[in-house]
Design a protein around this motif. Structure first.
Motif, PDB file in Angstrom:
ATOM      1  N   VAL A   1      46.622  27.793  36.666  1.00 28.98           N
ATOM      2  CA  VAL A   1      45.973  29.001  37.173  1.00 28.98           C
ATOM      3  C   VAL A   1      44.473  28.775  37.181  1.00 28.98           C
ATOM      4  O   VAL A   1      43.943  28.014  36.363  1.00 28.98           O
ATOM      5  CB  VAL A   1      46.309  30.241  36.317  1.00 28.98           C
ATOM      6  CG1 VAL A   1      47.794  30.569  36.403  1.00 28.98           C
ATOM      7  CG2 VAL A   1      45.871  30.065  34.876  1.00 28.98           C
ATOM      8  N   HIS A   2      43.805  29.423  38.116  1.00 30.58           N
ATOM      9  CA  HIS A   2      42.348  29.441  38.108  1.00 30.58           C
ATOM     10  C   HIS A   2      41.905  30.682  37.354  1.00 30.58           C
ATOM     11  O   HIS A   2      42.191  31.810  37.771  1.00 30.58           O
ATOM     12  CB  HIS A   2      41.789  29.423  39.524  1.00 30.58           C
ATOM     13  CG  HIS A   2      41.519  28.039  40.016  1.00 30.58           C
ATOM     14  ND1 HIS A   2      40.735  27.772  41.114  1.00 30.58           N
ATOM     15  CD2 HIS A   2      41.906  26.834  39.546  1.00 30.58           C
ATOM     16  CE1 HIS A   2      40.662  26.459  41.310  1.00 30.58           C
ATOM     17  NE2 HIS A   2      41.379  25.883  40.364  1.00 30.58           N
ATOM     18  N   VAL A   3      41.244  30.441  36.246  1.00 26.65           N
ATOM     19  CA  VAL A   3      40.735  31.516  35.393  1.00 26.65           C
ATOM     20  C   VAL A   3      39.374  31.915  35.950  1.00 26.65           C
ATOM     21  O   VAL A   3      38.369  31.240  35.739  1.00 26.65           O
ATOM     22  CB  VAL A   3      40.633  31.047  33.933  1.00 26.65           C
ATOM     23  CG1 VAL A   3      40.052  32.158  33.064  1.00 26.65           C
ATOM     24  CG2 VAL A   3      42.006  30.623  33.420  1.00 26.65           C
ATOM     25  N   LYS A   4      39.386  32.996  36.675  1.00 24.93           N
ATOM     26  CA  LYS A   4      38.201  33.442  37.409  1.00 24.93           C
ATOM     27  C   LYS A   4      38.139  34.952  37.303  1.00 24.93           C
ATOM     28  O   LYS A   4      39.162  35.626  37.433  1.00 24.93           O
ATOM     29  CB  LYS A   4      38.306  32.998  38.866  1.00 24.93           C
ATOM     30  CG  LYS A   4      37.121  33.335  39.745  1.00 24.93           C
ATOM     31  CD  LYS A   4      37.421  32.959  41.191  1.00 24.93           C
ATOM     32  CE  LYS A   4      37.673  31.480  41.347  1.00 24.93           C
ATOM     33  NZ  LYS A   4      37.989  31.137  42.775  1.00 24.93           N
TER      34      LYS A   4
ATOM     35  N   ALA B   1      34.710  35.065  32.200  1.00 19.75           N
ATOM     36  CA  ALA B   1      36.091  35.467  31.949  1.00 19.75           C
ATOM     37  C   ALA B   1      36.164  36.579  30.914  1.00 19.75           C
ATOM     38  O   ALA B   1      35.512  36.519  29.866  1.00 19.75           O
ATOM     39  CB  ALA B   1      36.898  34.267  31.485  1.00 19.75           C
ATOM     40  N   GLY B   2      36.945  37.603  31.247  1.00 24.84           N
ATOM     41  CA  GLY B   2      37.125  38.732  30.346  1.00 24.84           C
ATOM     42  C   GLY B   2      36.155  39.864  30.548  1.00 24.84           C
ATOM     43  O   GLY B   2      36.217  40.867  29.826  1.00 24.84           O
TER      44      GLY B   2
ATOM     45  N   GLY C   1      35.392  41.120  33.888  1.00 25.71           N
ATOM     46  CA  GLY C   1      35.513  41.657  35.242  1.00 25.71           C
ATOM     47  C   GLY C   1      36.813  42.403  35.444  1.00 25.71           C
ATOM     48  O   GLY C   1      37.418  42.912  34.496  1.00 25.71           O
ATOM     49  N   ASP C   2      37.265  42.469  36.691  1.00 30.70           N
ATOM     50  CA  ASP C   2      38.428  43.271  37.071  1.00 30.70           C
ATOM     51  C   ASP C   2      39.767  42.570  36.852  1.00 30.70           C
ATOM     52  O   ASP C   2      40.811  43.229  36.839  1.00 30.70           O
ATOM     53  CB  ASP C   2      38.338  43.629  38.562  1.00 30.70           C
ATOM     54  CG  ASP C   2      37.151  44.500  38.912  1.00 30.70           C
ATOM     55  OD1 ASP C   2      36.641  45.191  38.006  1.00 30.70           O
ATOM     56  OD2 ASP C   2      36.738  44.492  40.094  1.00 30.70           O
ATOM     57  N   VAL C   3      39.758  41.267  36.721  1.00 36.53           N
ATOM     58  CA  VAL C   3      41.000  40.495  36.743  1.00 36.53           C
ATOM     59  C   VAL C   3      41.721  40.591  35.398  1.00 36.53           C
ATOM     60  O   VAL C   3      41.103  40.374  34.348  1.00 36.53           O
ATOM     61  CB  VAL C   3      40.722  39.025  37.089  1.00 36.53           C
ATOM     62  CG1 VAL C   3      42.027  38.246  37.224  1.00 36.53           C
ATOM     63  CG2 VAL C   3      39.909  38.927  38.390  1.00 36.53           C
ATOM     64  N   PRO C   4      43.016  40.908  35.394  1.00 32.62           N
ATOM     65  CA  PRO C   4      43.782  40.998  34.139  1.00 32.62           C
ATOM     66  C   PRO C   4      44.133  39.608  33.616  1.00 32.62           C
ATOM     67  O   PRO C   4      45.295  39.190  33.620  1.00 32.62           O
ATOM     68  CB  PRO C   4      45.021  41.798  34.547  1.00 32.62           C
ATOM     69  CG  PRO C   4      45.240  41.440  35.982  1.00 32.62           C
ATOM     70  CD  PRO C   4      43.863  41.272  36.565  1.00 32.62           C
ATOM     71  N   LEU C   5      43.124  38.898  33.152  1.00 27.60           N
ATOM     72  CA  LEU C   5      43.321  37.509  32.750  1.00 27.60           C
ATOM     73  C   LEU C   5      44.274  37.384  31.567  1.00 27.60           C
ATOM     74  O   LEU C   5      45.180  36.543  31.571  1.00 27.60           O
ATOM     75  CB  LEU C   5      41.980  36.862  32.410  1.00 27.60           C
ATOM     76  CG  LEU C   5      40.971  36.715  33.556  1.00 27.60           C
ATOM     77  CD1 LEU C   5      39.688  36.084  33.045  1.00 27.60           C
ATOM     78  CD2 LEU C   5      41.566  35.881  34.684  1.00 27.60           C
TER      79      LEU C   5
ATOM     80  N   GLY D   1      30.948  27.702  29.478  1.00 25.97           N
ATOM     81  CA  GLY D   1      31.122  27.780  28.033  1.00 25.97           C
ATOM     82  C   GLY D   1      31.635  29.136  27.587  1.00 25.97           C
ATOM     83  O   GLY D   1      32.492  29.232  26.693  1.00 25.97           O
ATOM     84  N   ALA D   2      31.150  30.194  28.217  1.00 25.33           N
ATOM     85  CA  ALA D   2      31.605  31.538  27.861  1.00 25.33           C
ATOM     86  C   ALA D   2      33.071  31.738  28.238  1.00 25.33           C
ATOM     87  O   ALA D   2      33.844  32.355  27.495  1.00 25.33           O
ATOM     88  CB  ALA D   2      30.730  32.581  28.546  1.00 25.33           C
ATOM     89  N   SER D   3      33.473  31.237  29.399  1.00 18.04           N
ATOM     90  CA  SER D   3      34.875  31.364  29.801  1.00 18.04           C
ATOM     91  C   SER D   3      35.778  30.498  28.922  1.00 18.04           C
ATOM     92  O   SER D   3      36.908  30.892  28.593  1.00 18.04           O
ATOM     93  CB  SER D   3      35.037  30.987  31.277  1.00 18.04           C
ATOM     94  OG  SER D   3      34.451  31.971  32.110  1.00 18.04           O
ATOM     95  N   TYR D   4      35.281  29.342  28.521  1.00 19.16           N
ATOM     96  CA  TYR D   4      36.047  28.503  27.599  1.00 19.16           C
ATOM     97  C   TYR D   4      36.227  29.219  26.258  1.00 19.16           C
ATOM     98  O   TYR D   4      37.315  29.196  25.668  1.00 19.16           O
ATOM     99  CB  TYR D   4      35.344  27.164  27.400  1.00 19.16           C
ATOM    100  CG  TYR D   4      36.036  26.258  26.414  1.00 19.16           C
ATOM    101  CD1 TYR D   4      37.203  25.574  26.762  1.00 19.16           C
ATOM    102  CD2 TYR D   4      35.541  26.093  25.127  1.00 19.16           C
ATOM    103  CE1 TYR D   4      37.844  24.749  25.858  1.00 19.16           C
ATOM    104  CE2 TYR D   4      36.179  25.271  24.209  1.00 19.16           C
ATOM    105  CZ  TYR D   4      37.330  24.606  24.578  1.00 19.16           C
ATOM    106  OH  TYR D   4      37.968  23.796  23.682  1.00 19.16           O
ATOM    107  N   ALA D   5      35.177  29.872  25.781  1.00 19.73           N
ATOM    108  CA  ALA D   5      35.271  30.613  24.520  1.00 19.73           C
ATOM    109  C   ALA D   5      36.284  31.751  24.650  1.00 19.73           C
ATOM    110  O   ALA D   5      37.015  32.036  23.691  1.00 19.73           O
ATOM    111  CB  ALA D   5      33.889  31.155  24.135  1.00 19.73           C
ATOM    112  N   PHE D   6      36.338  32.410  25.810  1.00 16.38           N
ATOM    113  CA  PHE D   6      37.325  33.466  26.033  1.00 16.38           C
ATOM    114  C   PHE D   6      38.736  32.902  25.884  1.00 16.38           C
ATOM    115  O   PHE D   6      39.599  33.506  25.217  1.00 16.38           O
ATOM    116  CB  PHE D   6      37.142  34.060  27.432  1.00 16.38           C
ATOM    117  CG  PHE D   6      38.281  34.910  27.909  1.00 16.38           C
ATOM    118  CD1 PHE D   6      38.379  36.239  27.554  1.00 16.38           C
ATOM    119  CD2 PHE D   6      39.277  34.373  28.726  1.00 16.38           C
ATOM    120  CE1 PHE D   6      39.440  37.030  27.986  1.00 16.38           C
ATOM    121  CE2 PHE D   6      40.334  35.150  29.168  1.00 16.38           C
ATOM    122  CZ  PHE D   6      40.415  36.472  28.789  1.00 16.38           C
ATOM    123  N   LEU D   7      38.990  31.753  26.469  1.00 15.13           N
ATOM    124  CA  LEU D   7      40.307  31.144  26.387  1.00 15.13           C
ATOM    125  C   LEU D   7      40.629  30.685  24.976  1.00 15.13           C
ATOM    126  O   LEU D   7      41.728  30.906  24.467  1.00 15.13           O
ATOM    127  CB  LEU D   7      40.388  29.958  27.353  1.00 15.13           C
ATOM    128  CG  LEU D   7      40.361  30.282  28.849  1.00 15.13           C
ATOM    129  CD1 LEU D   7      40.226  28.995  29.665  1.00 15.13           C
ATOM    130  CD2 LEU D   7      41.615  31.036  29.264  1.00 15.13           C
TER     131      LEU D   7
END
Length: 274
Positions: A195-198, A225-226, A228-232, A261-267
């Motif tokens: 999946v593209h985590v966007k 990530a985390g 915006g609107d997307v239910p990640l 880096g911020a999106s990686y931290a979210f994951l």
């Protein structure tokens, strides 16, 4: 439950990567990433492989056009090489799955067009197998415009492609296409390998629908990530078949390495990756 591995689509940092390939990869490795998804790799496979090796990174997946004479991007078109050339380059880099990233919107509007896309990708899978590779498809939002007797063009495509054709679902663009994203993730089953985590503010209308205004990535309001609107979170939890959670920005909101880096931290902090 097996968790996916984190990756990042190198298109997110296309300018930085072109200016300083080794330095960019070193920064990704310092963030904690061990996987990347190559983009525009066909003309420089040996150079990319050497830079990956030096940074301790691998590219298990990569984007390259397999179904079009040229590949559209929001920032210009890239000529399409022959499939054999693509697969040879992928094998040099160590890519295992070559993913077509974009098929023109008008080809998704008719049943014949969708059938042709599926047939071409099935044939590409045959050729890829000769190199020990698999092929896949990455969506935007044009795949969800047409409806054939209650079935979206995307659903028809999934139905017509062989099970060996892998699927990479871009969660942001699926939501832009009006989809229940967690439900779509679940429905794809074992076909869904990445999946593209966007994340970000989803456009109010599908930018690839007939009659839409011309679109470019500079119009997007994408966010870390985390935020915006997307239910990640719900989407990542909807399947235990996903092998790669690939961070991507079509338009990074700030410094691209800080945003990655911020999106990686979210994951990582959310327990969504191994």
């Amino acid at each position: 439950m097996a968790l996916p591995l984190a990756s990042v689509q190198l298109y997110s940092l296309a300018k930085e990567f072109s200016a300083d390939m080794s330095g960019s990869l070193d920064k990704l490795a310092a963030i904690g990433l061990r996987n990347v998804e190559a983009f525009d790799f066909v003309s420089r496979p040996a150079e990319i492989r050497a830079a990956l090796d030096a940074s301790g990174l691998v590219s298990p997946t990569g984007h390259a056009p397999l179904l079009s004479d040229e590949l559209w991007t929001p920032d210009g078109a890239i000529p399409t090489p022959a499939p054999e050339v693509v697969f040879e380059a992928a094998a040099t880099i160590g890519i295992k799955t070559v993913i077509d990233p974009f098929v023109a919107p008008e080809r998704w509007l008719t049943e014949d067009g969708v059938a042709d896309i599926a047939e071409r990708l099935n044939r590409a899978a045959d050729k890829a197998a000769e190199f020990g590779l698999a092929v896949g498809y990455h969506n935007h939002a044009q795949e969800f415009v047409a409806d054939f007797d209650g079935q979206s063009a995307y659903a028809r495509f999934i139905e017509l492609t062989d099970d060996r054709v892998e699927i990479e679902l871009d969660l942001f663009w699926a939501l832009t296409g009006g989809q229940d994203v967690p439900a779509l993730v679940k429905s794809l089953g074992s076909r869904l390998v990445a999946v593209h985590v966007k994340d970000g503010v989803v456009p109010t209308s599908n930018p690839w629908a007939p009659g839409a205004e011309s679109f470019g990535s500079d119009t997007l309001d994408q966010r870390r990530a985390g935020t915006g609107d997307v239910p990640l979170a719900e989407s990542l939890k909807a399947s235990d078949e996903i092998r790669f959670a690939v961070i991507e920005y079509d338009k990074a909101p700030g410094d691209v390495f800080e945003d990655i880096g911020a999106s990686y931290a979210f994951l990582r902090d959310g327990g969504f990756i191994a």
